[in-house]
Design a protein around this motif. Structure first.
Motif, mmCIF file in Angstrom:
data_model
loop_
_atom_site.group_PDB
_atom_site.id
_atom_site.type_symbol
_atom_site.label_atom_id
_atom_site.label_comp_id
_atom_site.label_asym_id
_atom_site.label_seq_id
_atom_site.Cartn_x
_atom_site.Cartn_y
_atom_site.Cartn_z
ATOM 1 N N LEU A 59 -33.037 24.795 -10.847
ATOM 2 C CA LEU A 59 -34.112 23.932 -10.261
ATOM 3 C C LEU A 59 -34.342 22.670 -11.261
ATOM 4 C CD1 LEU A 59 -36.325 26.745 -8.263
ATOM 5 C CD2 LEU A 59 -34.455 24.975 -7.252
ATOM 6 N N ARG B 181 -41.923 25.672 -8.663
ATOM 7 C CA ARG B 181 -40.522 26.333 -9.121
ATOM 8 C C ARG B 181 -40.728 27.726 -9.126
ATOM 9 N NH1 ARG B 181 -37.787 22.320 -13.434
ATOM 10 N NH2 ARG B 181 -39.462 23.051 -14.715
ATOM 11 N N GLN C 233 -42.658 29.606 -7.763
ATOM 12 C CA GLN C 233 -42.602 30.339 -6.285
ATOM 13 C C GLN C 233 -41.130 30.338 -5.821
ATOM 14 O OE1 GLN C 233 -45.605 28.247 -4.208
ATOM 15 N NE2 GLN C 233 -46.960 28.588 -5.676
ATOM 16 N N LEU C 234 -40.426 29.038 -5.907
ATOM 17 C CA LEU C 234 -39.188 28.847 -5.161
ATOM 18 C C LEU C 234 -38.094 30.106 -5.878
ATOM 19 C CD1 LEU C 234 -38.727 25.052 -5.122
ATOM 20 C CD2 LEU C 234 -39.034 26.785 -3.073
ATOM 21 N N LYS C 235 -38.382 30.231 -7.101
ATOM 22 C CA LYS C 235 -37.300 30.955 -7.689
ATOM 23 C C LYS C 235 -37.640 32.631 -7.139
ATOM 24 C CE LYS C 235 -37.127 33.351 -12.555
ATOM 25 N NZ LYS C 235 -35.630 33.410 -12.544
ATOM 26 N N GLU D 170 -38.820 33.490 -4.347
ATOM 27 C CA GLU D 170 -38.209 33.494 -2.944
ATOM 28 C C GLU D 170 -36.785 33.521 -2.788
ATOM 29 O OE1 GLU D 170 -39.833 30.112 -0.879
ATOM 30 O OE2 GLU D 170 -41.905 30.845 -1.324
ATOM 31 N N ILE D 171 -36.049 32.642 -3.661
ATOM 32 C CA ILE D 171 -34.555 32.656 -3.656
ATOM 33 C C ILE D 171 -34.118 33.769 -4.220
ATOM 34 C CG2 ILE D 171 -32.556 31.392 -4.560
ATOM 35 C CD1 ILE D 171 -34.109 28.857 -4.718
ATOM 36 N N ARG E 132 -40.029 23.533 0.417
ATOM 37 C CA ARG E 132 -39.462 24.695 0.496
ATOM 38 C C ARG E 132 -38.395 24.860 1.423
ATOM 39 N NH1 ARG E 132 -43.715 27.242 1.137
ATOM 40 N NH2 ARG E 132 -44.098 28.150 -0.956
ATOM 41 N N VAL F 38 -35.259 22.841 0.143
ATOM 42 C CA VAL F 38 -34.442 23.595 -0.632
ATOM 43 C C VAL F 38 -33.578 24.665 -0.359
ATOM 44 C CG1 VAL F 38 -34.763 25.469 -2.705
ATOM 45 C CG2 VAL F 38 -36.155 23.431 -2.578
ATOM 46 N N GLN F 39 -34.144 25.527 0.848
ATOM 47 C CA GLN F 39 -33.469 26.473 1.432
ATOM 48 C C GLN F 39 -32.296 25.771 2.200
ATOM 49 O OE1 GLN F 39 -36.314 28.306 4.152
ATOM 50 N NE2 GLN F 39 -37.055 29.458 2.533
#
Length: 374
Positions: free
Chosen positions: A11, A31, A33-35, A37-38, A161, A164-165
C-alpha cells in the motif's frame, strides 16, 4: 525476490495527510486498518495476503536508506496499490521527485501490470513551500500523463476501502489469467504451438490471421477480406491483419506480407464512416525495432517496444502498424493483441492513433482519387 506462499501487497500513499481532509484520520491510520482487513481475509481457512506498509516494516540493513527500502518493496511486491491524493511525498532535495512519485514510477517501470491506482481528491498545490508545490505539480502532471484507469475518485474512507478491495480482486484475476497464458505458452514443442509449426507458411499465415480476426470481430471471421472495423477512442478504425509465419529474417515468410500500407489506396472505399487503416502484423517469432523501421522504409518515426511487440507510426504519411510478437498459437496471439490494446488505453496512445487514422484516411482517399483520374 524470495518465493513466498502468500501474495505480497504493498500500500503506497502519504502517511500524515488527513483523509477526508476535514477529518481526524490520517492515511497512515487507514493503511494500518486496510492491512489488518486484507491480511485477515482467508481462503480455505488459510491466510493468503501479506501486506507491506512502511509503518511496521522491519529495519533495513545499513546499506539501504528509507528511499531504497521503499523502492525495493515496490519491486518485491506482487500487487502495488497506489492511494494517491496528489501529494508527491518527501524528497531529499528541493529539485527531486517525492517518494510517492518514485514508488508509482518504479511500479510502472518494473511491472506495470501489477499496479492499481486509486484516486483521492488532490491536495491544493499552492499552499506549501515553493519546492514542495513544484514537486506536487510534477507528480500530478505525471499521473495525468499515465492515464491509469481508476474507476472514479473516492471521497470517503468507506469508498476507499471498497475500491481497494475491488482493485485487489481485479489484480488477482487479471494477473492469474496472464500467468496461466504465459505458462501455457512457455513451450512450443507440444500442443497447438506444435500443430502450427507443422503447417507450411501459407497455412500458418491463415491460422494466425484467423485468430486475430476472431478476436477483433467478437468471434466472427469475415468471409472475404482480412479486416475488421474496430472502435478505438470513439473512432471506427479499419484494421487489416497480416501474419509473418516464420522469423522475420526468413525472406520467404516476410515477403508474404511485404509493405501492406503501400496498398492502402486500393481500399479507399472502406473508408466511408471509418478511418485508417491500421495494420496489425502477427509475427510467429520475435520482432525488433530495426526490423520495424526497415519495413516502414526509414527510421525517423515513432517506434515503441512493448510487451506486445513493436508499434510504429509515421507522423508525415500517418502510416501505422504494430508487430505482435511470438504468435506461436491461438492463446499467445490473442494475448499479444490484448496487451497491445491495453497499452493503447493505458498510455493515451489510443486517442493519438485515432487522430492519426483520420489523417491517414484523408491521404488515402486523395491518392485513390488521383490514381483514378489518370
Amino acid at each position: 525476490m524470495a518465493q513466498s506462499k502468500r501474495i505480497k501487497v504493498m500500500l503506497s500513499s502519504r502517511c500524515n495527510d488527513r483523509f477526508p481532509a476535514d477529518s481526524d484520520q490520517t492515511l497512515s491510520n487507514i493503511r494500518e486498518q486496510l492491512k489488518r482487513e486484507i491480511e485477515g481475509t482467508k481462503l480455505f481457512g488459510k491466510q493468503v495476503f501479506e501486506v507491506w506498509i512502511n509503518e511496521d516494516a522491519p529495519s533495513a540493513d545499513g546499506m539501504q536508506d528509507s528511499w531504497d527500502a521503499c523502492l525495493q518493496a515496490v519491486r518485491d511486491c506482487d500487487v502495488l496499490l497506489v492511494l494517491s491524493n496528489g501529494n508527491a511525498g518527501w524528497a531529499s532535495g528541493d529539485g527531486d521527485i517525492g517518494i510517492c512519485h518514485a514508488e508509482y514510477m518504479e511500479g510502472l517501470a518494473t511491472t506495470r501490470g501489477k499496479v492499481r491506482f486509486i484516486a483521492m481528491p488532490n491536495i491544493p498545490t499552492g499552499d506549501g513551500q515553493v519546492a514542495e508545490t513544484a514537486r506536487n505539480q510534477r507528480f500530478q502532471a505525471f499521473i495525468a500523463q499515465q492515464t491509469p484507469f481508476r474507476g472514479g475518485m473516492v471521497s470517503t474512507v468507506e469508498q476507499l476501502r471498497s475500491r481497494v478491495q475491488e482493485a485487489l480482486l481485479d489484480a488477482l484475476v487479471v494477473l492469474t489469467q496472464r500467468g496461466v497464458t504465459a505458462a501455457a505458452s512457455s513451450r512450443f514443442d507440444m500442443g497447438q504451438a506444435l500443430d502450427w509449426t507443422r503447417m507450411d507458411f501459407r497455412q500458418r499465415k491463415r491460422a494466425m490471421e484467423a485468430v486475430l480476426l476472431q478476436a477483433l470481430n467478437g468471434g466472427k471471421v469475415p468471409a472475404s477480406e482480412a479486416l475488421a472495423i474496430v472502435p478505438i477512442a470513439g473512432v471506427n478504425v479499419v484494421v487489416f491483419v497480416h501474419a509473418i509465419p516464420a522469423a522475420f529474417t526468413v525472406a520467404a515468410a516476410r515477403e508474404l506480407v511485404g509493405k501492406p500500407f503501400l496498398r492502402d489506396h486500393e481500399h479507399a472505399d472502406l473508408l466511408k464512416g471509418a478511418e485508417g487503416p491500421l495494420h496489425l502484423i502477427a509475427c510467429h517469432r520475435g520482432a525488433t525495432e530495426t526490423q520495424a523501421t526497415t519495413l516502414l522504409g526509414f527510421p525517423d518515426a515513432t517506434v515503441v517496444s512493448g510487451s506486445f511487440g513493436i508499434f510504429v507510426a509515421d507522423d508525415v504519411q500517418k502510416v501505422q502498424f504494430a508487430f505482435l510478437a511470438n504468435c506461436r498459437d491461438a492463446s499467445q496471439t490473442r494475448h499479444a493483441l490484448q496487451r497491445f490494446r491495453e497499452w493503447l488505453d493505458q498510455t493515451g496512445e489510443a486517442q493519438i492513433l485515432a487522430k492519426r487514422a483520420a489523417s491517414r484516411a484523408k491521404i488515402v482517399k486523395v491518392i485513390a482519387a488521383e490514381l483514378e483520374g489518370r
